[in-house]
Design a protein around this motif. Structure first.
Motif, PDB file in Angstrom:
ATOM      1  N   THR A  47       0.834  -1.210   0.000  1.00  0.00           N
ATOM      2  CA  THR A  47       0.000   0.000   0.000  1.00  0.00           C
ATOM      3  C   THR A  47       0.870   1.262   0.000  1.00  0.00           C
ATOM      4  N   ARG A  48       2.144   1.122   0.371  1.00  0.00           N
ATOM      5  CA  ARG A  48       3.096   2.238   0.356  1.00  0.00           C
ATOM      6  C   ARG A  48       4.061   2.116  -0.826  1.00  0.00           C
ATOM      7  N   GLU A 151       0.254   8.690  -0.619  1.00  0.00           N
ATOM      8  CA  GLU A 151      -0.449   9.765   0.077  1.00  0.00           C
ATOM      9  C   GLU A 151      -1.946   9.526  -0.031  1.00  0.00           C
ATOM     10  N   HIS A 152      -2.642   9.591   1.067  1.00  0.00           N
ATOM     11  CA  HIS A 152      -4.075   9.350   1.095  1.00  0.00           C
ATOM     12  C   HIS A 152      -4.758  10.576   1.685  1.00  0.00           C
ATOM     13  N   PRO A 157      -5.795   4.608   4.376  1.00  0.00           N
ATOM     14  CA  PRO A 157      -5.015   3.882   3.369  1.00  0.00           C
ATOM     15  C   PRO A 157      -5.873   2.775   2.755  1.00  0.00           C
ATOM     16  N   PRO A 158      -5.532   2.339   1.535  1.00  0.00           N
ATOM     17  CA  PRO A 158      -6.280   1.245   0.927  1.00  0.00           C
ATOM     18  C   PRO A 158      -6.058  -0.051   1.707  1.00  0.00           C
ATOM     19  N   ALA A 159      -6.970  -0.980   1.569  1.00  0.00           N
ATOM     20  CA  ALA A 159      -6.817  -2.283   2.218  1.00  0.00           C
ATOM     21  C   ALA A 159      -5.599  -2.992   1.627  1.00  0.00           C
ATOM     22  N   PRO A 160      -4.776  -3.626   2.454  1.00  0.00           N
ATOM     23  CA  PRO A 160      -3.611  -4.344   1.932  1.00  0.00           C
ATOM     24  C   PRO A 160      -4.049  -5.448   0.970  1.00  0.00           C
TER      25      PRO A 160
END
Length: 185
Positions: A47-48, A151-152, A157-160
């Motif tokens: 996600t990063r 960056e959110h 953050p989106p789901a892994p």
């Protein structure tokens, strides 16, 4: 032992029936997956836009996604490292069947990509070129899904998920030397 036809003939209501030789039944499997600590770290890093792997302290093999334990030595893989978003196609196939939930035009290419520094590859879709131009030894790089932006603005953050990787695309580099990936095919 009696044949199916003889058995059907013994039942008056079925005497003239043709035996059933095939049945098509839609099937669906639903399951829950618990990734464990090592794969959770890997999925969260995606996600990063990071590719986190683990190295075995005994045989020094690098696994991505990490398993937590080396499947060869049985040792805990506590040495974490980040791999670059580039690799080499070691094998591939052209897929001619549409996959439910995958918004990709058929045919498309799915490959085994050996990331630089890894000893186990990732399965991934290849994009950015016609499927008939994909070949073994081709150098590729990750193309991230926009949902996996570092960056959110919303703060969430989106789901892994492996869906953080959209696909791999050619880097434009010359093909890798076969000796660098032959062992991992």
């Amino acid at each position: 032992m009696k044949t199916i036809t003889e058995l059907l003939a013994a039942v008056p209501e079925l005497a003239d029936a043709e035996p059933v030789t095939r049945v098509v039944v839609p099937a669906r499997l639903e399951y829950s997956y618990s990734p464990g600590a090592a794969q959770t770290r890997f999925l969260r890093a995606l996600t990063r836009r990071r590719l986190v792997a683990e190295r075995c302290p005994v045989c020094t093999r690098v696994y991505i996604p990490p398993r937590g334990v080396c499947p060869t030595c049985g040792q805990a893989t506590t040495d974490r490292l980040e791999l670059p978003p580039t690799g080499t196609i070691t094998t591939f196939c052209i897929v001619n069947i549409a996959a439910r939930g995958l918004d990709v035009e058929v045919p498309y290419c799915y490959a085994y990509v050996l990331l630089d520094g890894a000893h186990v590859g990732l399965h991934a879709r290849i994009g950015g070129l016609p499927h008939d131009r994909v070949h073994v030894g081709q150098r590729v790089r990750v193309v991230w899904n926009e949902q996996a932006a570092p960056e959110h603005p919303e703060g969430e953050p989106p789901a892994p998920s492996l869906a953080a990787i959209s696909h791999f695309t050619p880097t434009g580099e010359p093909d890798a030397d076969p000796e660098t990936y032959r062992r991992w095919m």
